[in-house]
Design a protein around this motif. Structure first.
Motif: not given
Length: 307
Positions: A286-298
Motif C-alpha cells: 500500500c505504502r509503495a503504491t500510494i507514494r508512487s501514485a501521488l508523486d506521479w500525479s503531483i
C-alpha cells in the motif's frame, strides 16, 4: 480430509521447500489466494513470535525447512516470497484488464511496455528465472547485491510494470488460485539486476513545482474531501485481483488536489493506507503504491486554473 486436499498440500509444501532451497524467504499465503495468511497488526495476539511486539510477515518469512514443514502441514497454503529478505527484486509485468477479460492481444500490457523499455535502452530482454501468472502476466526475478535496498514501485518504470523488493511479496511458482497456477516457464538461474535497470529504478523523481494553496494549512476543500471519500470507498470495495490497480488509480485521482493545496498529502496517504489494508493489501505494498501514485500525479497534473 480428502486425498485431493492432501495432495495439494503436499505439492504446496514442496513448492515452499523448493523456493527456500534457492535461499528465498517464504511465508504462507491464504489457500487459493495471494494475501498473507499470517495475522496482521490489528489481530496480533502479542504472544509467541510477537511476544515483544507485532512481527510482520516480511520478518517472519523463513528458509528453515522445519518451520516451513510445521506451517504447510496445517493447510494448503499458497507460497509467498518476501523479496527484500531474499535479496530479490521481481519485475511484475501485468496484463491489461481488457486482455484478462476478453483475451484481446491488441491491448497494452506489461510485457510490451517492458520490451519497449529494453529497446529504448538498447538492451536485450534479460534472461532470468521467470514465472507466468494465471492472468498471463510474468514475474522476472533478479538478484540484488547486499547493501543495495530497493523498494516496491508501481508503474514508474513503464505502464503495467511494477516491481517488488523490500516491503514486497510475490506468489511463488506452484501456488494455485481460482484463475490457475503460477508456473515457472524459464528455470534459468536468477540473473543479477542489469545496471541499466538499476539506474532506471534509482532515478530520482523530479521535484514537484510548488503551487499556492487554495485553503489555509490543515484544512481541506469540500470537493477534495468528497473525492477522497469516494476513491477510498472504491478501494475498500475492490476484490482480489484489482485492488492494487484501484489503489493506484484512486491515489492518482487525489494527487492533483494535493498539488493544488486543497488537501494535505499525509491526510490522503493515511486514508488510502487504511483503505488498501482493509481491502487485503499488504501494508508495504500500500505504502509503495500510494507514494508512487501521488508523486506521479503531483508531478504531471495541470495547473488548477487550466484543469
Amino acid at each position: 480430509m480428502t486425498h485431493r486436499t492432501d495432495a495439494r498440500r503436499a505439492d504446496l509444501l514442496a513448492a515452499a521447500l523448493a523456493a527456500a532451497g534457492r535461499g528465498w524467504h517464504v511465508h504462507p499465503l491464504r489457500p487459493g489466494g495471494k494475501a498473507p495468511a499470517l495475522h496482521g497488526e490489528h489481530a496480533c495476539p502479542r504472544s509467541g513470535p510477537c511476544a515483544g511486539g507485532h512481527v510482520k510477515w516480511e520478518q517472519r518469512a523463513t528458509t528453515d525447512p522445519d518451520r516451513i514443514r510445521a506451517a504447510w502441514t496445517t493447510g494448503p497454503y499458497n507460497v509467498g516470497i518476501a523479496t527484500g529478505p531474499s535479496g530479490l527484486i521481481v519485475i511484475d509485468l501485468d496484463v491489461h484488464k481488457d486482455e484478462k477479460d476478453k483475451g484481446s492481444s491488441d491491448a497494452p500490457c506489461g510485457a510490451t511496455s517492458f520490451s519497449a523499455l529494453c529497446e529504448r535502452a538498447g538492451q536485450p530482454w534479460p534472461t532470468t528465472y521467470t514465472v507466468r501468472t494465471p492472468s498471463g502476466g510474468m514475474h522476472l526475478y533478479f538478484s540484488v547485491r547486499p547493501g543495495i535496498e530497493l523498494h516496491n514501485s508501481a508503474r514508474t518504470l513503464a505502464p503495467y510494470v511494477d516491481t517488488r523488493a523490500w516491503g514486497g511479496n510475490v506468489v511463488a511458482a506452484g501456488s494455485i488460485t481460482p484463475q490457475g497456477v503460477y508456473e515457472a516457464v524459464n528455470r534459468y538461474p536468477v540473473a543479477e539486476l542489469p545496471a541499466w535497470l538499476m539506474r532506471e529504478l534509482q532515478r530520482p523523481a523530479p521535484t514537484p513545482v510548488a503551487m499556492a494553496p487554495l485553503v489555509v494549512p490543515g484544512a481541506a476543500t469540500r470537493r477534495a474531501t468528497v473525492a477522497l471519500d469516494r476513491e477510498t470507498a472504491a478501494v475498500r470495495g475492490t476484490g482480489e485481483g484489482g485492488r492494487n490497480n484501484r489503489l493506484l488509480e484512486g491515489a492518482r485521482a487525489l494527487g492533483r488536489f494535493v498539488a493544488w493545496g486543497e488537501i494535505a498529502r499525509d491526510v490522503v496517504e493515511e486514508a488510502f493506507q487504511a483503505a488498501g489494508e482493509a481491502a487485503g493489501l499488504a501494508p508495504g505494498e500500500c505504502r509503495a503504491t500510494i507514494r508512487s501514485a501521488l508523486d506521479w500525479s503531483i508531478r504531471t497534473c495541470r495547473p488548477r486554473d487550466a484543469a
